[in-house]
Design an enzyme around this catalytic site. Structure first.
Site, PDB file in Angstrom:
ATOM      1  N   ASP A  19       0.811  -1.214   0.000  1.00 14.26           N
ATOM      2  CA  ASP A  19       0.000   0.000   0.000  1.00 14.26           C
ATOM      3  C   ASP A  19       0.847   1.269   0.000  1.00 14.26           C
ATOM      4  O   ASP A  19       1.986   1.282   0.490  1.00 14.26           O
ATOM      5  CB  ASP A  19      -0.892   0.046   1.244  1.00 14.26           C
ATOM      6  CG  ASP A  19      -2.080  -0.894   1.163  1.00 14.26           C
ATOM      7  OD1 ASP A  19      -2.119  -1.748   0.262  1.00 14.26           O
ATOM      8  OD2 ASP A  19      -2.974  -0.783   2.032  1.00 14.26           O
ATOM      9  N   ASP A  20       0.244   2.322  -0.492  1.00 11.63           N
ATOM     10  CA  ASP A  20       0.669   3.718  -0.323  1.00 11.63           C
ATOM     11  C   ASP A  20       1.756   4.200  -1.276  1.00 11.63           C
ATOM     12  O   ASP A  20       2.178   5.345  -1.189  1.00 11.63           O
ATOM     13  CB  ASP A  20       1.106   4.017   1.120  1.00 11.63           C
ATOM     14  CG  ASP A  20      -0.023   3.882   2.113  1.00 11.63           C
ATOM     15  OD1 ASP A  20      -1.164   3.592   1.687  1.00 11.63           O
ATOM     16  OD2 ASP A  20       0.216   4.046   3.322  1.00 11.63           O
ATOM     17  N   HIS A  72      -5.972   2.961  -4.607  1.00 10.16           N
ATOM     18  CA  HIS A  72      -5.956   3.209  -3.157  1.00 10.16           C
ATOM     19  C   HIS A  72      -6.317   4.668  -2.858  1.00 10.16           C
ATOM     20  O   HIS A  72      -5.859   5.227  -1.876  1.00 10.16           O
ATOM     21  CB  HIS A  72      -4.569   2.858  -2.608  1.00 10.16           C
ATOM     22  CG  HIS A  72      -4.497   2.659  -1.130  1.00 10.16           C
ATOM     23  ND1 HIS A  72      -5.436   1.956  -0.411  1.00 10.16           N
ATOM     24  CD2 HIS A  72      -3.573   3.065  -0.220  1.00 10.16           C
ATOM     25  CE1 HIS A  72      -5.079   1.933   0.881  1.00 10.16           C
ATOM     26  NE2 HIS A  72      -3.965   2.613   1.018  1.00 10.16           N
ATOM     27  N   HIS A  76      -5.597   9.433   0.006  1.00 10.07           N
ATOM     28  CA  HIS A  76      -5.576   8.547   1.178  1.00 10.07           C
ATOM     29  C   HIS A  76      -6.401   9.074   2.359  1.00 10.07           C
ATOM     30  O   HIS A  76      -5.949   9.089   3.504  1.00 10.07           O
ATOM     31  CB  HIS A  76      -4.128   8.300   1.618  1.00 10.07           C
ATOM     32  CG  HIS A  76      -3.939   7.052   2.430  1.00 10.07           C
ATOM     33  ND1 HIS A  76      -4.075   7.022   3.810  1.00 10.07           N
ATOM     34  CD2 HIS A  76      -3.624   5.792   2.070  1.00 10.07           C
ATOM     35  CE1 HIS A  76      -3.839   5.792   4.248  1.00 10.07           C
ATOM     36  NE2 HIS A  76      -3.552   5.030   3.207  1.00 10.07           N
ATOM     37  N   TYR A 112      -6.927   2.659   5.331  1.00 11.75           N
ATOM     38  CA  TYR A 112      -7.189   2.203   6.710  1.00 11.75           C
ATOM     39  C   TYR A 112      -8.196   1.059   6.755  1.00 11.75           C
ATOM     40  O   TYR A 112      -8.632   0.659   7.831  1.00 11.75           O
ATOM     41  CB  TYR A 112      -7.690   3.355   7.604  1.00 11.75           C
ATOM     42  CG  TYR A 112      -6.955   4.643   7.390  1.00 11.75           C
ATOM     43  CD1 TYR A 112      -5.646   4.809   7.853  1.00 11.75           C
ATOM     44  CD2 TYR A 112      -7.538   5.707   6.694  1.00 11.75           C
ATOM     45  CE1 TYR A 112      -4.947   5.998   7.627  1.00 11.75           C
ATOM     46  CE2 TYR A 112      -6.849   6.890   6.463  1.00 11.75           C
ATOM     47  CZ  TYR A 112      -5.553   7.022   6.936  1.00 11.75           C
ATOM     48  OH  TYR A 112      -4.863   8.190   6.695  1.00 11.75           O
ATOM     49  N   HIS A 166       3.799  -1.955   3.400  1.00 11.51           N
ATOM     50  CA  HIS A 166       3.895  -0.686   2.688  1.00 11.51           C
ATOM     51  C   HIS A 166       5.245  -0.563   1.989  1.00 11.51           C
ATOM     52  O   HIS A 166       6.284  -0.798   2.619  1.00 11.51           O
ATOM     53  CB  HIS A 166       3.710   0.481   3.668  1.00 11.51           C
ATOM     54  CG  HIS A 166       2.400   0.433   4.390  1.00 11.51           C
ATOM     55  ND1 HIS A 166       2.196  -0.356   5.504  1.00 11.51           N
ATOM     56  CD2 HIS A 166       1.218   1.058   4.141  1.00 11.51           C
ATOM     57  CE1 HIS A 166       0.939  -0.212   5.910  1.00 11.51           C
ATOM     58  NE2 HIS A 166       0.325   0.636   5.111  1.00 11.51           N
TER      59      HIS A 166
END
Length: 195
Positions: A19-20, A72, A76, A112, A166
């Site tokens: 993620d991210d 995603h 965020h 989240y 991540h």
């Protein structure tokens, strides 16, 4: 079309998700590691990072090397605090950047893991499939490598693991080879791709 997993008797299947990102230096380093180990994963990318200098090229590399690309959101946020229109905008802005890397089975992960009926409805209307996780590395908190042992133990105790980490933390990327080594030592463990 989704992921079908096995049972403990049939083996432990591990889906790697990140993620991210993309991160300008860490994501390429992680891609090198995955390539060296012959592994594929799912990269849930943030639009602002894709739009940054070099971001789209990194996503293209991941896609070209056989990884799945997932949406995603753009900034965020906690989507449960937004209106349906705002949720839609967050997803569509990122989709505009990564559309060429999405398959017909589009993947989405809410930041989240936060979702509600409004979020779920918009995600469905936009043709996405939500992918959550059941093994959270908590790599953002358990630095530098304190995330490895509990993650491996959690994988050992289930038949299928959707593993979350991540690709924006040096401590995660630098310790990823050690994590892979420990997972491969788990009896009947094997890495899988998202179908």
């Amino acid at each position: 079309m989704g992921k079908t997993y096995g049972t403990l008797e049939g083996g432990r299947e591990v889906l790697l998700t990140f993620d991210d990102g993309p991160h300008p230096t860490l994501t390429p380093k992680l891609l090198d590691c995955l390539k060296e180990n012959g592994l594929k994963g799912v990269f849930f990318v943030i639009g602002t990072r894709v739009a940054a200098k070099g971001g789209k090229a990194i996503v293209k590399r991941a896609f070209d090397e056989g990884h799945r690309i997932g949406n995603h959101t753009y900034t965020h946020p906690d989507l449960t605090k937004l209106s349906a229109a705002q949720v839609r905008d967050e997803i569509k802005r990122t989709e505009a950047l990564i559309a060429e890397f999405l398959t017909t089975h589009k993947l989405f992960r809410p930041p989240y893991g936060a979702h509600n009926a409004t979020v779920d409805k918009v995600v469905s209307e936009l043709g996405y499939h939500t992918v959550l996780w059941n093994v959270d590395s908590e790599d953002w908190r358990k630095k530098p490598d304190g995330w490895i042992a509990p993650s491996v133990e959690s994988i050992r105790n289930r038949g299928n693991s959707t593993f979350l980490c991540h690709d924006i933390h040096p401590t995660t990327v630098n310790n990823f080879p050690a994590f892979l080594k420990q997972v491969t030592a788990v009896p009947k463990a094997r890495f899988v791709t998202y179908a």
